[in-house]
Design an enzyme around this catalytic site. Structure first.
Site, PDB file in Angstrom:
ATOM      1  N   LYS A   1      85.625 109.027  31.305  1.00  0.00           N
ATOM      2  CA  LYS A   1      85.480 107.703  30.940  1.00  0.00           C
ATOM      3  C   LYS A   1      86.711 106.811  30.170  1.00  0.00           C
ATOM      4  CE  LYS A   1      84.880 109.573  26.120  1.00  0.00           C
ATOM      5  NZ  LYS A   1      85.832 108.512  25.402  1.00  0.00           N
TER       6      LYS A   1
ATOM      7  N   ASP B   1      84.047 102.641  22.391  1.00  0.00           N
ATOM      8  CA  ASP B   1      83.999 103.791  23.076  1.00  0.00           C
ATOM      9  C   ASP B   1      83.490 104.974  22.101  1.00  0.00           C
ATOM     10  OD1 ASP B   1      85.003 106.006  24.591  1.00  0.00           O
ATOM     11  OD2 ASP B   1      86.704 105.909  23.818  1.00  0.00           O
ATOM     12  N   GLU B   2      83.108 105.870  22.437  1.00  0.00           N
ATOM     13  CA  GLU B   2      82.367 107.097  21.663  1.00  0.00           C
ATOM     14  C   GLU B   2      81.097 106.594  20.974  1.00  0.00           C
ATOM     15  OE1 GLU B   2      83.087 110.090  22.195  1.00  0.00           O
ATOM     16  OE2 GLU B   2      85.165 110.271  22.558  1.00  0.00           O
TER      17      GLU B   2
ATOM     18  N   GLN C   1      76.373 114.705  23.524  1.00  0.00           N
ATOM     19  CA  GLN C   1      77.419 114.877  22.757  1.00  0.00           C
ATOM     20  C   GLN C   1      77.570 114.332  21.243  1.00  0.00           C
ATOM     21  OE1 GLN C   1      81.553 115.536  24.829  1.00  0.00           O
ATOM     22  NE2 GLN C   1      80.564 114.357  26.304  1.00  0.00           N
TER      23      GLN C   1
END
Length: 716
Positions: free
Chosen positions: A32, A219-220, A250
């Site tokens: 990613k 992100d994340e 996740q």
């Protein structure tokens, strides 16, 4: 060069999607970071977007720096001006420009962890709070939770019950906030909260910041909480293209605010939106990946995706089930040594576990085997405050001046007894003058007054009572009684210090193992044995096996991974599931998925059938082990009656023979039967339910719970 070189089809699609909102579901190890950086480079170099019109938000400085370096290498001189930062850094930038609209100076102060502790020290002094009773970390966590929940100090005081720990913390919270405001200072929570307040309440500020960016990347995204999501939404106008990258499978941080539904519902909040799934894994061997896939597919609240890999197969997942607790860490240590001898470096191996207390037996085994290790992001078991406190209470029962003085100073005000530093200093003066220890001074001199005198008397009575019991009561019972009667356990329960209580239970379990293996062992001998482990120096070398919780392992990868103590009730956590139901069970399963996908070449899973003092029950293998595709896993050790397993697979090791069916043994032993234990002596069965024999032994050892069919027990 083309920014699409070496990308798979889905990665390319994510890079070139330059219009509208995009949700990239990036499976574990799917590249990613490369996709996000290639996308930003593509927008600048191919689409012609000005670098400063792009904002990329990450959640760690490490990730932000890595992204900057990658883009710098791709674009060279054209990379300047891209806004890449953590969300906290972005909020600082926003506030430096516009916080004056809320009455703060632009050069407001940001307090760090040390500054926060300094303010708490002032508050503790004002309210007479002892740090050993109210740790800085616990109180700061309370303050953070209150702030993020929108509870100000006045509200916190009004809802707290007077004379409780919550009321004390609410008072400290009030002082803390008053000091911050007086200094025109913000802590890390305030950076987000005040930025959100500005964007929400001031239309001009909101429009100004919206007009700065055409493309926003986050992100994340699976770890975003509501406050962070609000800030992101306020930055997006009608023409802004928002690209979020994350993996719902996740999401493992709901306990600190993350909400899996944010990424799940993103398409509804930002419609129209294109979803692209990155499902080729570049990290893990096929058996590891397929095993992880077979577990996570049991979750309902997820976006369907089956990760695949083109990497060559290495080894199947290895599952070892030990017949008793001591065999599990011994097996793990043995496998680490074999891998090391075969060429795998220690630093390329990690042992992951669900909770910190589980490291105790493993640490001892690694030390005994001379295997270098390091607790990643944590503290070694015997160095934890509650363990040192507990051992100090035990050391008070030993007549040794030096040991008693150190133990005395550690626990005289834990829990709080109103015996101040001045009183301790007076005791030290008398101790030096009369050549005696501090406890003898407290016992023989009137060094305390008022409430402190009453507390000192109660402390002396507690110690004297248990000194008289040393020869007739087991060490584990002594410690349980000391911590109960001193109020130490009550203090931790009131503070809701679940993890610290678990650590104490594990210490008692450690003592019981010592007693079982040394029926004539003394308290002094146990403390000397523990000193051998606490005196070991922690290596600073990088060539060490890393021990860590699965939460701490997020974002890391290792050649070889051990998932340790994977027993039902431990992993998945019985406490989490009982409180959170199916939602919590799905998060526990995501945690297993994260643990498995940290491994690149080899994954080991272990459990033991021993009795768990923390869970107060016999352990059995985690349901997650049973969910692993049987084509991906090999089972060794004890054959479990509680889960289907294939025939024992031959190995170079001698497998542990399966024990006879526990149910037959329970029917053989009944309530009232007389038995003999190899270490505890004669006893009588009180209960045989749930695979546990509850047995009353002599007064020294008292009532013990022992796993049914344990070989140490015979019927008289």
């Amino acid at each position: 060069m083309s920014y699409l070189d070496g990308l798979n089809e889905n990665q390319k699609a994510a890079v070139v999607q330059s219009s509208g909102h995009v949700r990239i579901i990036a499976g574990a190890g799917s590249g990613k970071t490369r996709v996000v950086t290639s996308r930003i480079a593509y927008l600048i170099d191919e689409v012609g977007v000005l670098p400063y019109r792009i904002l990329a938000i990450t959640f760690t400085n490490k990730a932000a720096n890595e992204m900057k370096e990658r883009i710098g290498r791709m674009l060279k001189d054209n990379s300047g001006g891209v806004n890449i930062s953590t969300i906290h850094s972005f909020c600082v930038r926003l506030l430096r420009e516009d916080i004056h609209l809320l009455g703060y100076p632009r050069n407001f102060t940001i307090v760090d962890a040390d500054d926060q502790k300094s303010i708490l020290k002032e508050a503790y002094k004002m309210y007479g709070v002892e740090v050993k009773s109210y740790s800085y970390g616990n109180v700061l966590s309370y303050i953070s939770n209150a702030k993020c929940a929108g509870i100000d100090p006045e509200d916190a005081l009004s809802i707290a019950n007077p004379y409780t720990s919550e009321y004390v913390k609410a008072q400290v919270y009030g002082y803390y906030q008053t000091r911050l405001q007086a200094m025109y200072a913000l802590d890390f929570d305030d950076l987000l909260l005040v930025a959100r307040k500005l964007l929400k309440s001031n239309k001009e500020v909101r429009i100004k910041w919206q007009n700065r960016f055409d493309y926003i990347h986050v992100d994340e995204f699976q770890d975003v909480d509501k406050i962070q999501y609000d800030i992101i939404k306020y930055l997006v106008k009608e023409t802004t293209a928002l690209c979020v990258v994350g993996d719902p499978d996740q999401t493992i941080y709901t306990w600190r605010g993350a909400d899996v539904n944010i990424i799940m519902n993103f398409e509804k909040d930002f419609d129209p939106c294109k979803t692209i799934i990155l499902n080729e894994n570049y990290r893990s061997a096929p058996s590891i990946l397929n095993g992880a896939n077979s577990v996570i597919k049991n979750n309902k609240n997820r976006i369907e995706k089956d990760l695949y890999t083109n990497l060559p197969e290495s080894h199947k997942i290895v599952h070892y089930s030990a017949m008793e607790d001591a065999l599990e860490p011994a097996w793990v240590a043995d496998q680490i040594q074999k891998n090391y001898q075969s060429g795998t470096l220690y630093k390329d191996m990690a042992v992951l576990y669900r909770s910190n207390y589980l490291s105790r037996s493993l640490e001892k085994q690694l030390l005994d085997n001379h295997i270098p290790y390091k607790i990643y992001g944590g503290v070694r078991f015997y160095d934890r405050a509650e363990i040192k406190d507990s051992l100090s209470y035990l050391r008070m029962l030993i007549h040794d001046n030096a040991a008693i003085d150190l133990a005395f100073k550690r626990i005289i005000n834990v829990p709080k007894r109103s015996i101040g530093n001045k009183s301790v200093e007076t005791m030290e003066e008398i101790s030096h003058r009369e050549n005696c220890n501090l406890y003898e001074v407290l016992k023989n001199h009137e060094v305390c007054r008022g409430k402190a005198a009453a507390s000192a008397k109660a402390f002396i009575e507690l110690i004297e009572k248990h000194r008289s019991l040393v020869s007739v009561m087991s060490i584990s019972m002594l410690l349980e009684n000391l911590l109960e009667e001193s109020g130490y356990l009550k203090m931790l329960e009131e503070e809701k210090e679940t993890e610290r209580l678990e650590n104490i239970k594990e210490l008692i379990n450690d003592i019981e193992i010592f007693e079982e293996n040394n029926s004539d062992g003394t308290l002094d001998e146990y403390l000397q044995q523990i000193a051998l482990y606490t005196d070991k120096e922690e290596t600073d070398k990088q060539e060490v096996v890393q021990l860590m919780t699965i939460h701490a392992a997020k974002g890391l990868e290792f050649d070889t991974v051990f998932v340790y103590s994977m027993s039902e009730g431990i992993f998945p956590s019985e406490k989490a599931v009982s409180e959170g139901g199916r939602t919590a069970l799905e998060e526990e399963r995501r945690l297993a998925y994260v643990a498995f996908t940290r491994a690149k070449r080899q994954l080991y899973i272990s459990d033991a059938r021993g009795y768990s003092y923390v869970m107060d029950s016999v352990k059995r293998p985690s349901r997650f082990i049973n969910e692993i595709d049987e084509n991906c896993i090999e089972h060794y050790g004890m054959i479990q009656e509680t889960m289907p397993m294939p025939a024992m697979i031959a190995s170079s090791e001698e497998p542990i023979n399966a024990a006879p069916n526990a149910q037959n043994n329970i029917s053989r032993l009944r309530k009232g039967d007389l038995v003999t234990h190899k270490s505890f002596g004669d006893g009588v069965i009180l209960d045989t339910s749930k695979g546990v024999w509850t047995i009353a032994f002599s007064n020294k050892f008292g009532i013990r719970k022992i796993a049914a069919n344990h070989p140490s027990i015979t019927k008289k």
